[in-house]
Design a protein around this motif. Sequence first.
Motif, PDB file in Angstrom:
ATOM      1  N   ASP A  62     -33.343 -34.459 -44.201  1.00 37.39           N
ATOM      2  CA  ASP A  62     -32.993 -33.077 -44.023  1.00 37.39           C
ATOM      3  C   ASP A  62     -31.681 -32.806 -44.733  1.00 37.39           C
ATOM      4  O   ASP A  62     -30.896 -33.709 -44.988  1.00 37.39           O
ATOM      5  N   GLN A  63     -31.450 -31.535 -45.049  1.00 37.88           N
ATOM      6  CA  GLN A  63     -30.166 -31.207 -45.652  1.00 37.88           C
ATOM      7  C   GLN A  63     -29.120 -31.194 -44.540  1.00 37.88           C
ATOM      8  O   GLN A  63     -29.447 -31.070 -43.363  1.00 37.88           O
ATOM      9  N   GLY A  64     -27.880 -31.305 -44.927  1.00 34.61           N
ATOM     10  CA  GLY A  64     -26.801 -31.344 -43.950  1.00 34.61           C
ATOM     11  C   GLY A  64     -25.733 -32.277 -44.464  1.00 34.61           C
ATOM     12  O   GLY A  64     -25.991 -33.107 -45.325  1.00 34.61           O
ATOM     13  N   SER A  65     -24.518 -32.146 -43.930  1.00 33.34           N
ATOM     14  CA  SER A  65     -23.440 -32.913 -44.531  1.00 33.34           C
ATOM     15  C   SER A  65     -23.166 -34.220 -43.797  1.00 33.34           C
ATOM     16  O   SER A  65     -22.447 -35.064 -44.290  1.00 33.34           O
ATOM     17  N   THR A  66     -23.729 -34.419 -42.623  1.00 29.50           N
ATOM     18  CA  THR A  66     -23.481 -35.674 -41.935  1.00 29.50           C
ATOM     19  C   THR A  66     -24.778 -36.463 -41.876  1.00 29.50           C
ATOM     20  O   THR A  66     -25.867 -35.898 -41.982  1.00 29.50           O
ATOM     21  N   SER A  67     -24.635 -37.774 -41.695  1.00 25.57           N
ATOM     22  CA  SER A  67     -25.857 -38.567 -41.664  1.00 25.57           C
ATOM     23  C   SER A  67     -26.663 -38.210 -40.426  1.00 25.57           C
ATOM     24  O   SER A  67     -27.879 -38.309 -40.417  1.00 25.57           O
ATOM     25  N   GLU A  68     -25.968 -37.735 -39.394  1.00 26.79           N
ATOM     26  CA  GLU A  68     -26.688 -37.329 -38.195  1.00 26.79           C
ATOM     27  C   GLU A  68     -27.626 -36.156 -38.484  1.00 26.79           C
ATOM     28  O   GLU A  68     -28.779 -36.141 -38.070  1.00 26.79           O
ATOM     29  N   GLU A  69     -27.094 -35.195 -39.248  1.00 33.12           N
ATOM     30  CA  GLU A  69     -27.933 -34.046 -39.580  1.00 33.12           C
ATOM     31  C   GLU A  69     -29.083 -34.457 -40.485  1.00 33.12           C
ATOM     32  O   GLU A  69     -30.192 -33.949 -40.363  1.00 33.12           O
ATOM     33  N   GLN A  70     -28.799 -35.375 -41.398  1.00 34.15           N
ATOM     34  CA  GLN A  70     -29.849 -35.769 -42.328  1.00 34.15           C
ATOM     35  C   GLN A  70     -30.912 -36.614 -41.660  1.00 34.15           C
ATOM     36  O   GLN A  70     -32.009 -36.757 -42.170  1.00 34.15           O
ATOM     37  N   ASN A  71     -30.575 -37.188 -40.516  1.00 36.65           N
ATOM     38  CA  ASN A  71     -31.545 -38.027 -39.836  1.00 36.65           C
ATOM     39  C   ASN A  71     -32.252 -37.309 -38.693  1.00 36.65           C
ATOM     40  O   ASN A  71     -32.651 -37.930 -37.724  1.00 36.65           O
ATOM     41  N   VAL A  72     -32.382 -36.010 -38.843  1.00 37.60           N
ATOM     42  CA  VAL A  72     -33.120 -35.244 -37.838  1.00 37.60           C
ATOM     43  C   VAL A  72     -34.530 -35.811 -37.734  1.00 37.60           C
ATOM     44  O   VAL A  72     -35.131 -36.197 -38.732  1.00 37.60           O
ATOM     45  N   GLU A  73     -35.039 -35.896 -36.472  1.00 37.51           N
ATOM     46  CA  GLU A  73     -36.340 -36.529 -36.304  1.00 37.51           C
ATOM     47  C   GLU A  73     -37.435 -35.571 -35.873  1.00 37.51           C
ATOM     48  O   GLU A  73     -38.604 -35.910 -35.927  1.00 37.51           O
ATOM     49  N   LEU A  74     -37.015 -34.391 -35.407  1.00 38.26           N
ATOM     50  CA  LEU A  74     -38.002 -33.418 -34.944  1.00 38.26           C
ATOM     51  C   LEU A  74     -37.605 -32.050 -35.458  1.00 38.26           C
ATOM     52  O   LEU A  74     -36.430 -31.696 -35.436  1.00 38.26           O
ATOM     53  N   TRP A  75     -38.597 -31.314 -35.903  1.00 43.32           N
ATOM     54  CA  TRP A  75     -38.321 -29.933 -36.266  1.00 43.32           C
ATOM     55  C   TRP A  75     -39.208 -29.053 -35.402  1.00 43.32           C
ATOM     56  O   TRP A  75     -40.427 -29.287 -35.299  1.00 43.32           O
ATOM     57  N   LEU A  76     -38.577 -28.074 -34.750  1.00 34.87           N
ATOM     58  CA  LEU A  76     -39.335 -27.152 -33.914  1.00 34.87           C
ATOM     59  C   LEU A  76     -39.363 -25.806 -34.619  1.00 34.87           C
ATOM     60  O   LEU A  76     -38.325 -25.323 -35.091  1.00 34.87           O
TER      61      LEU A  76
END
Lengths: 907, 115
Positions: free
Chosen positions: A265-279
């Motif tokens: 996913d886009q985003g500036s932190t690895s946490e944001e990029q590692n999103v696992e679910l999209w609602l």
Amino acid sequence: MKILRRFLIRLANFATRRRADERLRDEIAEHLALQIEENLSAGMAPAEARRQAALKLGAAQAIREHHHDEQSLPLIENLFFDLRYAVRMLVRSPGFSFIAIATMALGIGATTAIYSVIAATLLHPLPYPNPDELVRIQDDLPGVGAQGVGISVPEWRDLESSGIFQSASITGTGANVNLTGSAQPLRLSFKQVTPNYFAVLGVDAQLGRVFDPRDTTPGYNLEVVISDGLWRREFGADPKIIGRALHLDNDEYHVVGVMPRGFRDQGSTSEEQNVELWLGAGFAGVPFPTPLRSSRQRSRVVIARMKPGLSIAAAQGHLDALVESLKKQYPAEYPAKTAWTVRLVPLSETVVGSVRQSLILLFGAVGLVLLISCTNVANLLLARTSGRSREIAVRQAMGAQRTRLVRQLLTESLLLFLLGGVAGFGLLFCAQHFLLRLIPESLPHLNNISISWGVLAFALAVSVAAGTVFGLAPAWLMSRLDLTSTLRQEGRGSSGSVGRSRARHILVISELALSLVLMVVAGLLLRSFWDLFAVQPGFNPDRVMAVQTWLAGPNDPTTDPYQTATQESVLLREILRRSRTIAGVEEAAVGDEASLPLGHRDPGGLPLIREGIETMDNQAPVIDSPIVSPEYFHLLGMPLLRGRLFSDQDIETTPQVAIINQAAARTYWPNQDPLGKRVRLNFNTRGLVSSAEPVWTTIIGVIADARTESLGDAAVPQIYRSVYQRPAKDLAIFLRGQLDPSAISAQVREQIRSIDATLPVFHAETLEAVLSTSLSIRRFSMEMVAFFAATALLLAGLGIYGTISYVVNEQRREIAIRLALGAQRGTILKMVLRRGLGLAAAGAGLGVGGALIVSHLMAGLLYGVSPNDLPTFAGVTVALTGVALAASYIPALRAMRLDPITTLHSE
Amino acid sequence: MKEKPDVLQGTLALMVLKTLDLLGPQHGYGIARRIEQISGDLLDVNQGTLYPLLLKLEHEGAIASEWGASENNRRARFYRLTKAGRKQLESETRDWEQTAAIIAGFLNVKAEDLI
């Protein structure tokens, strides 16, 4: 076509050259023999027969040579010869070759390593098709000093229909959700997005489908897209996952698609990029608030794909016009005072975020190291070619063309540089796993860093470029030899041409200057880091751990067991009571994620409406507002300055109270007593439906400032509220005492499970670790630059050592004569040292100038130290001079101990 | 003594091909002798230049070669025409005849023909 064919034949000949030549020779010999035989049988005398045969045949040698020229590729052949010769030269002086190759391996390896990081982050930040079309839409209220206030749903609809974008999508920033129904409740990071999100990014699912971009469900559409990682980890890559029901925060969703492996996913932190679910959600119906034009959500981000061929500037122009017309249409919603503006930011920029500067600095630093290594090798090459001046002079005297000589010397240096590059790349390739561990985890796109073909191509390109540039100068200087004088010296050590020794001096001076620049940069970064490290954070992280949990937020609030503050406080008090029973725990407190010092995401502020000052929330300044339990301030050692702290009696049914820090008092109530002032904080933190009109909150206390946002910021205004009055879903449990960091997760989980088995427990961290992580990128760049500076200093020391040794060697006759005539040995020592000092002074002078420029360019990375910091500059200059003197001392000693008799005899 | 005209590379190639076409496989010396014979000593082939030409023709695929024994049992390389070589011979013959015809026609023109 014909040319190509000829070329191929010639190339083939190149391989079969020897055979063809032999055959030609054999056949000509055969021909001669036959002719002679015939001549003999015609009655000639043997000698005459041979002569006539040869005459008739023509010049056999010339024919063969002519044939050879015609059938071969002289350029490649010469290259081949040169290469063979170069290899022989390398093997003949293994010490020199080793040092040169190792130096280049270091320079090119380090540069390539940093390049691989940059390639993954700055150069290819967006792994989506046509990334140039992707923008982030940010709106600001510069009139009240608020940035990125978020876009409301009606505004988003205006953007969608504006004709500027192919599509625009609202996304929440990542958040947590509880997946229940599996063995242990899991906390997963999810993102709520409008159904056209994946259409904006231009990525399709590997299994099933993404959301239907035309879906206009106002609330959650109860569809979920999951990541490849989650699919493999939790569902065993089940191919029948599509349609399966997932219980997320107690609501039932259906899996519609699995994103491809490697999708980030886009985003500036690895946490944001590692999103696992999209609602999928429309952001406009239950559980979202009514979509008013003024109800902005800071945590919402709009990303959009522009119409093809539209530049950012052109799109911004259209957008400005749209904003103006909206302002006219809804004057009440967009008061002139706030000066509402909407900006387009290339998505690639927002994704890389704050590390850009650090990375550029690192690349610059490593570039300097590369330059220094190249200079060093060029210096070595010069020194070595000087030793070969006789050989070159002889070859020139024999008629070798100058271009031919340059080409040969260049081939040698290119070979050296290429071998260095290959060795550097090889080292990097072998050490990549080790090196990757050095990179802080907070670096965006960490997972995309790889030692790929592109990186190899970069390494080779750098080697060739460096080899050409730095090999050409020595080659050119050498080919300008003065033939007669060189040859006449009859093997006496040549006294060297003026041009060459000047070139060497320039090289050494630039090496010293470059190292000084690097050392100053490293020194300044070190001091900044040290200052940051030594700074008083204003809270006491000692022996404190934080463990996170997450209360489910179901879409229907009435099914939420912790809907009100009163309901939640029962749970929280029980959690606190049980936590205190864990072995070693002395104190416990809870807060929301925003109350986690330094470790939290930007929570997005709330509009602060001061009684009697602002009337509307879209005019109000934005403030951070953590939610904490009464014990929080004592646990973190944040002293109360005035008024009182929260007490257990401040509950839902008593008047709402808040505590601010000094910075908030200074900013919002300058020269006034903030105690007793009333404010309204307009939004519920998570954007869920707020039950009632926000009520007035009274300020009851002022605490001292603490660096809870970042260690570099002395004070950011904060307004704290009690968790017993404002329930929070994203909870952090703070524990102080003699804790066992490895066991704490399990201990807390056990306690919480006995209260409510559906709550996940995750992210147990000591605050010390959080503190040190928050400095990780700074530490990383400081350590790297310091390492590069040390390397540079070493190389510069070697360079000056080599040059002075060379000078001494050149002048040994002169020195011997001086000694023979009675010069003091001390004078000789001083004379040589003065040479070294002269070079060091010139290098330091240039370097200080360069360092001043560089230090001002990187002022943004400094903390608490001025770019002109005198102690750093002075210290570095002294250190460099010291190294230069030490490096000259060895050859100077050698000069001093010269035995005049042997020296003069041997000459 | 009058200089004998030098044989141009192109014509020499044509001669070699024609010789091989007429006489079948030949060794280098044989080819040289035949050319000398046919041209009636008018053309002085600098015989050494024949061998690079043979190599070149072989690379181009017009002829092929192998070692064999000559008439008086010496080891010699025998050349023969390939299919491609035969085609090349035909087209070059045509070209040459055309050129010769043009030149001949040109040389036979008389002033009155041009008015």
